[in-house]
Each structure stands twice: as C-alpha cells, then as structure tokens.
Design a protein around this motif. Sequence first.
Motif, PDB file in Angstrom:
ATOM      1  N   THR A  15     -53.008 -11.424  21.344  1.00 40.09           N
ATOM      2  CA  THR A  15     -51.733 -11.996  20.921  1.00 40.09           C
ATOM      3  C   THR A  15     -51.799 -12.311  19.429  1.00 40.09           C
ATOM      4  N   ARG A  37     -47.875  -8.815  21.588  1.00 37.94           N
ATOM      5  CA  ARG A  37     -48.590  -8.953  22.853  1.00 37.94           C
ATOM      6  C   ARG A  37     -49.260  -7.664  23.296  1.00 37.94           C
ATOM      7  N   ASP A  42     -43.759 -10.013  29.406  1.00 37.08           N
ATOM      8  CA  ASP A  42     -45.166 -10.316  29.166  1.00 37.08           C
ATOM      9  C   ASP A  42     -46.045  -9.549  30.150  1.00 37.08           C
TER      10      ASP A  42
END
Length: 103
Positions: A29, A40, A55
């Motif tokens: 990250t 990400r 995510d």
Amino acid sequence: TKVCTDNTVEPLLGVSVATAESGLNPKATLFNPSSNSIDRGLYQWNSLYHKEISDAQAFDPTQATILFCNAVKAGKLVTYWSASKPIWKKMLTPELLVKYNIA
C-alpha cells in the motif's frame, strides 16, 4: 505469469510492472496525502482513480493481474503506469517494447 498468458498478455510485462510498482508484494500500500487515496496491491491500483476496483480485487494477485491484463489490452499501459515506466521499461525486451508500442 499463467494469468497473463491466459489473458494474452506477455508475462514479462506483468511481472515487470508489478515489480516496479510493488516489489511483487500483493499486500503493498502507499498512501497519497495530496489526493487522500491509497495505491493497493501488486499493480498499485489507486482507490480514487479506480473506484471500480475493490480492495478485495486490488489485493488478490489473480484478480489484480486480470485487471492489469484488461487495462493493457485496452491500451492503458502507459497511461496507468506512467510514473513507474522508467523502471519497468528497462526490464522489457526490445521485442516487447515494439509489441506494446512503448517509447
């Protein structure tokens, strides 16, 4: 590399970009204070500019690589990964530079 091959993208391209972006760390990250966003996963999918990528997708190596391959096939390679291009470009063969139209 199998995911790239299955998605008709040269594996060396996928590995090179992921190496430059995250050091091949699928949990990588990077917080961007100026945009209050987070890069990400393997390909550092940005949470602001790629809101369509969850995510879960960004941190899953298979899903992130499929998304990378889709972006490459859509002609977004240099647009999405321009900041790290000086690094990943050096890892590619002359044939791949021509194939993917990388100057």
